[in-house]
Write a protein that holds these residues in place. Structure first.
Motif, short mmCIF file in Angstrom:
data_model
loop_
_atom_site.label_atom_id
_atom_site.label_comp_id
_atom_site.label_asym_id
_atom_site.label_seq_id
_atom_site.Cartn_x
_atom_site.Cartn_y
_atom_site.Cartn_z
N THR A 1 -2.49 -3.70 14.12
CA THR A 1 -2.58 -2.32 14.60
C THR A 1 -2.03 -1.35 13.56
O THR A 1 -2.63 -0.29 13.30
N ILE A 2 -0.89 -1.70 12.97
CA ILE A 2 -0.29 -0.84 11.93
C ILE A 2 -1.23 -0.68 10.75
O ILE A 2 -1.46 0.43 10.25
N VAL A 3 -1.79 -1.81 10.30
CA VAL A 3 -2.69 -1.77 9.13
C VAL A 3 -3.92 -0.93 9.45
O VAL A 3 -4.37 -0.11 8.62
N THR A 4 -4.49 -1.10 10.64
CA THR A 4 -5.69 -0.34 11.02
C THR A 4 -5.42 1.16 10.98
O THR A 4 -6.21 1.94 10.42
N ALA B 1 -4.34 4.64 -4.53
CA ALA B 1 -5.56 5.42 -4.77
C ALA B 1 -5.34 6.48 -5.84
O ALA B 1 -6.22 6.75 -6.67
N LYS B 2 -4.16 7.09 -5.82
CA LYS B 2 -3.87 8.18 -6.75
C LYS B 2 -3.77 7.70 -8.19
O LYS B 2 -4.19 8.38 -9.13
N TYR B 3 -3.21 6.50 -8.37
CA TYR B 3 -2.99 5.99 -9.72
C TYR B 3 -4.04 4.96 -10.15
O TYR B 3 -3.80 4.18 -11.06
N THR B 4 -5.17 4.96 -9.48
CA THR B 4 -6.28 4.10 -9.87
C THR B 4 -7.47 4.98 -10.24
O THR B 4 -7.86 5.85 -9.45
N PRO B 5 -8.04 4.82 -11.42
CA PRO B 5 -9.21 5.63 -11.79
C PRO B 5 -10.34 5.44 -10.79
O PRO B 5 -10.40 4.46 -10.04
N VAL C 1 4.76 4.06 5.92
CA VAL C 1 5.05 3.22 4.76
C VAL C 1 3.76 2.73 4.11
O VAL C 1 3.54 2.89 2.90
N LEU C 2 2.89 2.10 4.91
CA LEU C 2 1.64 1.57 4.35
C LEU C 2 0.72 2.70 3.88
O LEU C 2 0.02 2.56 2.87
N GLY C 3 0.72 3.81 4.59
CA GLY C 3 -0.09 4.95 4.15
C GLY C 3 0.35 5.47 2.80
O GLY C 3 -0.49 5.78 1.94
N THR D 1 -5.90 6.91 5.45
CA THR D 1 -6.10 7.08 4.01
C THR D 1 -7.57 6.93 3.59
O THR D 1 -7.87 6.96 2.39
N LEU D 2 -8.47 6.76 4.55
CA LEU D 2 -9.89 6.57 4.19
C LEU D 2 -10.45 7.75 3.41
O LEU D 2 -11.23 7.57 2.47
#
Length: 561
Positions: A268-271, A318-322, A309-311, A277-278
């Motif tokens: 549930t937390i992961v979902t 996402a921010k530090y990946t091209p 935390v996971l978000g 963050t989608l």
């Protein structure tokens, strides 16, 4: 006069010359003996005084814990030094001549001996600081001072000196240097943080300002209005997120964050974290790979904080990946712990930056031409929140350009029945409630009060506005609204005082009181409840949450009518 010598005879006799000479010899001999004895006593007294002085000096040296030493005129150790031997554990044979150098730290020997030779050659005082191997096996710092002792002809007769243990002083100096360096680094980070904060706040404010101008110029063009409103909503959400992070830091540092723990499935937390963050993932065209454990993993956690935390970890990846990168989120079990790993193939973390990646205001330098937003507090929040859950978080990276992995470990609990999360189709619909409610909006911020009242009127409700506590109390008592939104920090009477007075007045219990405030900690909510509020909303409250609250009020009244 030392004394007299007398000779007696029975009859009258005149001494002969020989007798006189003998008498004189006896007198002189006695005088010499007496003088000699007096000189011996004087010498004995002098020696005893010297011995007492020497004993006193040795006792003084022992009492001062100083190391004392002497050398000959050429700087070579000849005489013993019990204090040196006691300090270093060297024997006399190991210490004499230049053997004392062997007790020094290898890095200090050459420079110390060169300074000593120069002092001996120039007959100038010797001062130095060096490390000496103590008898306990540890090196200790000593401050050394030696001076030449001159003979009557002006030549150097010998050298005398002392070593003073200054280890504690050196440690204190080292501690002060490290403290100064840390404070300087923290000050530098805070300066950078303030500059970054100003930049990050201006970023959403600029398009919001432009949007207001576009709405003015576009007139009644619905296409432009819709596009601008969507843009302004995105920027406002970003601004609220920044403020929320800042408030979370302040609350955690002051110990005001209270976890509302419950047993919840990690799925549930992961979902929820992935859903939050989608938009970030899709905007950068990242591929998100999920890998969940086959078994159900239940943790005792605050669901909101764990989603945060996971978000944060997913947003950071996402921010530090091209663009068009790959991010993987995996959940596994290792013994009694759930292991959540977020991996990316982004810019990576330099080895020297890994130890400080979770520190406050720290940001990993981005690659050339790739500016990164954020305040540098997200990962610090992650660590603090994970630790509050009894877990750990670590960062790993092969190096720059090699991606990074953040791993969270949380203790699992025995699986029990866990309530399923509320699905989207179970949430109350947003918009007009289908009924008209009388609503009071009280806030000393005129724009905030008027804009909320207008939004509620567009939703079909009848609204009244107040801008101070006295006016709010008067309107509640006179008009008895169905719902009253009260700002806490109003002048005259604050929101808590208004709520208490309303609850103490008969006939007003039907009015639902809602605290609308920028103070959103759990203890703030408890304080609002104690004052008589029915609900607590943290500014800026979304219009969806306000409409949902009004719908709940309407439904509750319909059920009891």
């Amino acid at each position: 006069m030392l004394g007299t010598l007398a000779c007696y005879r029975r009859e009258v006799h005149v001494p002969t010359s020989a007798e006189k000479n003998a008498m004189a010899l006896l007198v002189n001999t006695a005088a010499l003996i007496l003088d000699y004895r007096r000189e011996i006593h004087a010498r004995q007294a002098t020696q005893e005084a010297l011995l007492r002085n020497e004993q006193r000096f040795r006792s003084f040296v022992t009492a001062t814990s100083q190391i004392t030493w002497t050398t000959d005129a050429q700087g070579n150790v000849i005489e013993d030094s019990p204090s040196w031997r006691a300090f270093t554990g060297q024997t006399y044979k190991e210490w004499i001549q230049t053997g004392w150098l062997q007790a020094l730290h290898p890095d200090d020997r050459q420079a110390t001996f060169a300074t000593w030779q120069a002092s001996v050659a120039t007959r100038s005082g010797f001062e130095a600081e060096y490390r000496v191997l103590h008898a306990d096996g540890d090196y200790r710092w000593t401050a050394v001072r030696g001076v030449p002792v001159l003979a009557q002809d002006g030549s150097v007769r010998e050298w005398v000196g002392t070593n003073t243990d200054i280890t504690e002083r050196k440690r204190a100096e080292g501690d002060l240097r490290r403290l100064a360096a840390r404070l300087s680094e923290e000050d530098h980070r805070k300066t950078e943080f303030l500059a970054t904060l100003a930049h990050e706040l201006r970023n959403p404010l600029a398009p919001i300002q432009n949007g207001l101008e576009l709405l003015r110029l576009a007139g009644n063009n619905p296409e432009i209005a819709t596009k601008v409103r969507d843009m302004m909503q995105r920027q406002l959400s970003h601004l609220v997120h920044l403020v929320d992070d800042l408030l979370d830091v302040a609350r955690i540092n002051s110990g005001k964050v209270e976890l509302r723990k419950e047993q919840v499935e990690l799925r549930t937390i992961v979902t929820n974290a992935v859903e939050s963050t989608l938009a970030v993932m899709e905007a950068a065209h990242h591929e998100l790979d999920l890998s969940m454990a086959d078994e159900s993993l239940v943790v005792d956690a605050d669901p909101v904080r764990l989603v945060q935390v996971l978000g944060n970890l997913l947003t950071n990846a996402a921010k530090y990946t091209p663009e068009h990168g790959r991010i993987k989120l995996s959940v596994d079990r290792e013994g009694q712990h759930a292991v959540i790993a977020v991996r990316d193939n982004g810019i990576g973390i330099p080895p020297q930056a890994l130890p400080s990646v979770f520190d406050m205001f720290t940001q990993v330098a981005a690659g050339a031409g790739r500016a990164q937003g954020g305040l540098g507090i997200g990962l610090s929040l992650v660590r603090r929140l994970v630790e509050m859950h009894g877990g750990t978080v670590t960062a790993a990276s092969p190096g720059e350009g090699e991606g990074s992995t953040f791993t969270v470990r949380l203790p699992v609990v025995q699986q029990q029945q866990v309530d399923a999360p509320l699905s989207q189709d179970q949430v109350a619909p947003i918009g007009k409630t289908g009924s008209v409610l009388k609503v009071l909006v009280a806030d000393d911020n005129v724009d905030a009060a008027e804009s909320l009242a207008t939004l509620l009127e567009l939703g079909g409700h009848k609204t009244t506005v107040a801008h101070d506590g006295h006016d709010a109390l008067r309107l509640v008592l006179q008009r008895q609204p169905d719902v009253a939104f009260l700002d806490i920090g109003m002048p005259e009477l604050n929101g808590y005082e208004v709520a208490r007075m309303v609850r103490q007045t008969s006939g007003t219990n039907q009015t639902v009181l809602v605290a609308l405030t920028g103070w959103g900690a759990h203890h703030d909510q408890d304080q609002a409840r104690e004052a008589g509020f029915d609900y607590h909303l943290t500014k800026p409250a979304g219009i969806e949450a306000i409409h949902a609250l009004l719908e709940a009020v309407h439904s509750a009244r319909a059920a009891t009518s």
